[in-house]
Design an enzyme around this catalytic site. Structure first.
Site, PDB file in Angstrom:
ATOM      1  N   CYS A 124       0.830  -1.204   0.000  1.00 54.00           N
ATOM      2  CA  CYS A 124       0.000   0.000   0.000  1.00 54.00           C
ATOM      3  C   CYS A 124       0.872   1.265   0.000  1.00 54.00           C
ATOM      4  O   CYS A 124       1.523   1.546  -0.995  1.00 54.00           O
ATOM      5  CB  CYS A 124      -0.975  -0.053   1.177  1.00 54.00           C
ATOM      6  SG  CYS A 124      -2.445   0.955   0.964  1.00 54.00           S
TER       7      CYS A 124
ATOM      8  N   HIS B 223      -3.585  -5.540   1.019  1.00 55.48           N
ATOM      9  CA  HIS B 223      -2.918  -5.824   2.285  1.00 55.48           C
ATOM     10  C   HIS B 223      -2.868  -7.313   2.602  1.00 55.48           C
ATOM     11  O   HIS B 223      -3.754  -7.828   3.291  1.00 55.48           O
ATOM     12  CB  HIS B 223      -3.656  -5.102   3.424  1.00 55.48           C
ATOM     13  CG  HIS B 223      -3.426  -3.635   3.464  1.00 55.48           C
ATOM     14  ND1 HIS B 223      -2.451  -3.057   4.252  1.00 55.48           N
ATOM     15  CD2 HIS B 223      -4.048  -2.613   2.813  1.00 55.48           C
ATOM     16  CE1 HIS B 223      -2.477  -1.743   4.084  1.00 55.48           C
ATOM     17  NE2 HIS B 223      -3.432  -1.445   3.221  1.00 55.48           N
TER      18      HIS B 223
ATOM     19  N   GLU C 172      -1.050  -8.762   4.729  1.00 56.48           N
ATOM     20  CA  GLU C 172      -0.861  -8.964   6.180  1.00 56.48           C
ATOM     21  C   GLU C 172      -2.200  -8.932   6.923  1.00 56.48           C
ATOM     22  O   GLU C 172      -2.292  -9.355   8.074  1.00 56.48           O
ATOM     23  CB  GLU C 172       0.114  -7.918   6.759  1.00 56.48           C
ATOM     24  CG  GLU C 172      -0.451  -6.548   7.067  1.00 56.48           C
ATOM     25  CD  GLU C 172      -0.737  -5.683   5.843  1.00 56.48           C
ATOM     26  OE1 GLU C 172      -0.663  -6.209   4.714  1.00 56.48           O
ATOM     27  OE2 GLU C 172      -1.054  -4.496   6.016  1.00 56.48           O
TER      28      GLU C 172
END
Lengths: 216, 102
Positions: free
Chosen positions: A62, A179, A181
């Site tokens: 990002c 994302h 994660e």
């Protein structure tokens, strides 16, 4: 995942002894001037560029992707979403190539369900750059629909050619707007993102086994 | 001195802000409006006095950080501002001597 990680502050001038660097998302410097434009001059970025020049693995997520593009470590730029809306939703990614340290553990036909949360995620590069990215197999992930089709409807931000993530020519630096994660545990709704980190770890463990240092 | 910098999106870059403003103007009845492009304007106060040096510095800054050459074009001008300083030429004003008839 059984590995150790440490947080490096942007004002530090050295990374220390690391095997990979992940530049996370956020709103560095409030996105002032342009997203990532000021952060790319942070003291730590010199160390990151040197680390990458020696072959070290760098992944930008990002805002991290935006910073890598501003720093010229990845081609192109991220601009305002074509809808002008901040998009916060789950999307599907198709892995365009498993030939990279970031995608080698992703089954080639598996779609990754991963959340996005950005207002400036539209990937732009001129035609010459886009052709080069395609020719060199540098596009790692594209936005697709649930059936795996690259369609305009499946594109949440207007990115050219539905590009969600790319790598550099040397294939050691990569960036993506979604994302991964935030898709590593069942409780978050998806564990597909973990495959990207699995790929990173697999690459590093193999390099260790062959005693070929990834980063000098 | 003051640098006045205009940064605009490159023609090839998608400009949804520009399109939105164009639509808004059309809805408001401004019917002879074509494409709109939304950019940025910066004013930078410069404390030096060498105009050529300032021009070179601003060009460098525009290229390195103030604009992103991948998606933006820039142009600027260096404006001299009226400010009293020893390096500025002093303007002498002569008043005609007036003799009053007494």
């Amino acid at each position: 995942m059984g590995h150790s990680a440490r947080l490096v502050w942007h004002k530090e001038s050295s990374l220390g002894d690391v095997d990979a660097v992940i530049i996370p998302g956020g709103f560095s410097y409030g996105d002032y001037l342009r997203t990532g434009a000021i952060a790319r001059f942070s003291p730590v970025m010199q160390a990151v560029q040197q680390f990458a020049a020696r072959g070290g693995l760098v992944l930008g997520i990002c805002n991290g992707f935006q910073i890598l593009c501003e720093a010229g470590m990845l081609p192109g730029a991220l601009i305002r979403n074509r809808s002008l809306q901040f998009r916060c939703e789950h999307i599907f990614l198709k892995t365009a190539t498993t030939d990279s340290p970031f995608t080698n553990q992703i089954p080639s036909d598996k779609l990754l369900r991963i959340p996005i949360a950005h207002g400036e995620g539209c990937y732009f590069a001129d035609d010459e750059t886009l052709s080069r990215l395609e020719a060199n197999n540098q596009i790692l992930w594209r936005y697709v629909d649930a059936a795996g089709n690259v369609t305009d409807d499946a594109n949440p931000n207007g990115s050219l050619r539905n590009i969600a993530g790319i790598c550099n020519e040397k294939r050691n630096v990569a960036g993506l707007m979604p994302h991964p994660e935030r898709a590593c545990e069942e409780i978050l709704g998806s564990t597909d993102g973990k495959l990207i980190f699995d790929s990173l770890c697999q690459t590093l463990m193999e390099a260790e086994r062959q005693s070929a240092p990834v980063a000098a | 001195m003051k640098a006045k910098i205009i940064i605009t999106p490159k023609k090839a870059v998608l400009d949804p802000q520009g399109k939105t403003v164009q639509n808004a103007l059309a809805h408001m009845g401004y019917n002879e409006v074509g494409a709109v492009h939304v950019g940025k304007y910066l004013e930078i106060e410069l404390t030096g006095s060498d105009r050529e040096m300032a021009r070179k510095q601003m060009d460098d800054a525009c290229h390195k950080i103030l604009s992103n050459p991948v998606i933006e074009d820039y142009r600027f001008e260096i404006e001299l501002t009226l400010r009293s300083s020893s390096s500025q030429p002093r303007i002498a004003i002569r008043t005609p001597s007036t003799s009053w008839a007494t």
